[in-house]
Design an enzyme around this catalytic site. Structure first.
Site, mmCIF file in Angstrom:
data_model
loop_
_atom_site.group_PDB
_atom_site.id
_atom_site.type_symbol
_atom_site.label_atom_id
_atom_site.label_comp_id
_atom_site.label_asym_id
_atom_site.label_seq_id
_atom_site.Cartn_x
_atom_site.Cartn_y
_atom_site.Cartn_z
ATOM 1 N N LYS A 119 0.792 -1.125 0.076
ATOM 2 C CA LYS A 119 0.195 0.169 0.159
ATOM 3 C C LYS A 119 0.534 1.354 0.207
ATOM 4 O O LYS A 119 0.768 2.110 -0.517
ATOM 5 C CB LYS A 119 -0.968 -0.905 1.427
ATOM 6 N N GLN A 150 -5.053 -1.608 9.126
ATOM 7 C CA GLN A 150 -4.836 -2.736 9.011
ATOM 8 C C GLN A 150 -5.768 -3.584 9.793
ATOM 9 O O GLN A 150 -5.039 -4.132 10.830
ATOM 10 C CB GLN A 150 -3.210 -3.380 8.493
ATOM 11 N N ASP A 177 -11.810 2.462 2.935
ATOM 12 C CA ASP A 177 -11.807 0.614 3.728
ATOM 13 C C ASP A 177 -13.391 0.977 3.036
ATOM 14 O O ASP A 177 -13.533 -0.433 2.951
ATOM 15 C CB ASP A 177 -11.167 0.196 4.730
HETATM 16 N N1 GUN Z 1 -6.980 -7.232 5.422
HETATM 17 C C1 GUN Z 1 -6.716 -8.230 5.131
HETATM 18 N N2 GUN Z 1 -7.863 -7.194 3.718
HETATM 19 C C2 GUN Z 1 -8.149 -5.857 4.006
HETATM 20 C C3 GUN Z 1 -8.595 -4.799 3.987
HETATM 21 O O1 GUN Z 1 -9.283 -4.554 2.892
HETATM 22 N N3 GUN Z 1 -8.639 -3.682 4.480
HETATM 23 C C4 GUN Z 1 -7.377 -3.451 5.934
HETATM 24 N N4 GUN Z 1 -7.809 -2.292 6.705
HETATM 25 N N5 GUN Z 1 -7.272 -5.075 6.559
HETATM 26 C C5 GUN Z 1 -7.080 -5.706 5.619
#
Ligand code: GUN
Length: 285
Positions: A54, A98, A121
């Site tokens: 990211k 996350q 998200d």
């Molecule tokens: N953990 C696994 N997939 C995701 C996601 O799309 N966003 C976040 N914040 N954590 C994750």
């Protein structure tokens, strides 16, 4: 029949390129670049890889980005107070915590603390509610990325039977809402579903998000179906595989996503798209 490959890596690269050009235009017009803050609590190895991806992607498109690494024993109150601070910072358009979080922190409380306009998200009940009511604002990245991929196939979704395997808040449920909004007839399968195989056999579109390697067998796939594999599993020999038995499914499907190089890159590219959208909302506010 041998399926056509839905190349997530290539579609994600196109999407990133379009975000990059929009950022350049924004900045050329005297605006600040979109800003994303990613919060990682603890040292989950998979999360570290995702977070690094990211960050790198933010850099590629010209975003301002920060990574807040917090130790595994961070309290919930400390995390909430960091979110409050970021909610109040004008140059932060998106806040991403996350997941998964350590067991002593309640994910719902944390998700709800993020300002809905910074919830890139799309997990906040406000954004999920808007998606449910067909008035979407910030949409969860993985399902939105899948919709972008489906558009690329040119397959008409109206009236199609879509089966989603998995009922999670971050993939299964919003995926169902996206496909319903696109006028598919949706079936959500989960661990208590009876005759799952038969449901898959009748599906024009199958989305697998179960977290079990090669769970969907090729012979279950209806000839000509579109198969979307959201899973990413590491096998004992170190190789990665999805929730679909790719080789056999590719003999039946018309379109199929590979793992890796399918849905994964689309999730990251869609996060960038959402952060740009949040920045545009903040600019116009
Ligand atoms: N953990 C696994 N997939 C995701 C996601 O799309 N966003 C976040 N914040 N954590 C994750």
């Amino acid at each position: 029949m041998s399926a056509r490959i839905l190349d997530g890596k290539a579609i994600a690269a196109e999407l990133k390129d379009s975000v990059k050009q929009k950022v350049e235009k924004m900045v050329a017009e005297g605006n600040r670049a979109p800003g994303l803050v990613v919060i990682l609590v603890g040292e989950n190895p998979a999360s570290q890889v995702y977070v690094r991806n990211k960050q790198n992607s933010c850099e590629q498109v010209g975003f301002y980005s920060e990574l807040k690494r917090l130790s595994v024993d961070t309290t919930q109150a400390e995390l909430l107070s960091l979110i409050d601070e970021l909610n109040g910072r004008e140059e932060v358009d998106g806040i991403l915590v996350q997941l998964p979080l350590p067991g002593h922190i309640d994910e719902e409380t944390v998700t709800e603390r993020i300002l809905p306009t910074k919830d890139v998200d799309g997990f906040h009940p406000y954004n999920m509610g808007r998606l449910t009511l067909r008035m979407p604002l910030l949409r969860p990245c993985t399902p939105k990325g899948v919709m972008t991929m489906l558009e690329k196939t040119g397959v008409d979704l109206v009236g199609k039977d879509a089966v989603i395997i998995g009922q999670s808040n971050i993939v299964g449920r919003p995926m169902a809402l996206e496909l319903l909004a696109a006028r598919c007839t949706i079936t959500i399968c989960h661990s208590k579903t009876r005759d799952l195989e038969e449901k898959v056999r009748n599906a024009d579109i199958v989305v697998a998000a179960v977290g079990v390697p090669k769970f969907v067998k090729g012979e279950w796939v209806k000839p000509g179906a579109t198969v979307i594999d959201v899973g990413i599993n590491r096998l004992d020999d170190g190789t990665l595989c999805g929730d679909v038995d790719y080789d056999s499914a590719a003999e039946h499907a018309e379109w199929i996503t590979p793992v890796p190089g399918g849905v994964g890159p689309m999730t990251v590219a869609t996060l960038l798209e959402n952060t740009l959208q949040a920045a545009e909302m903040h600019k116009d506010a």
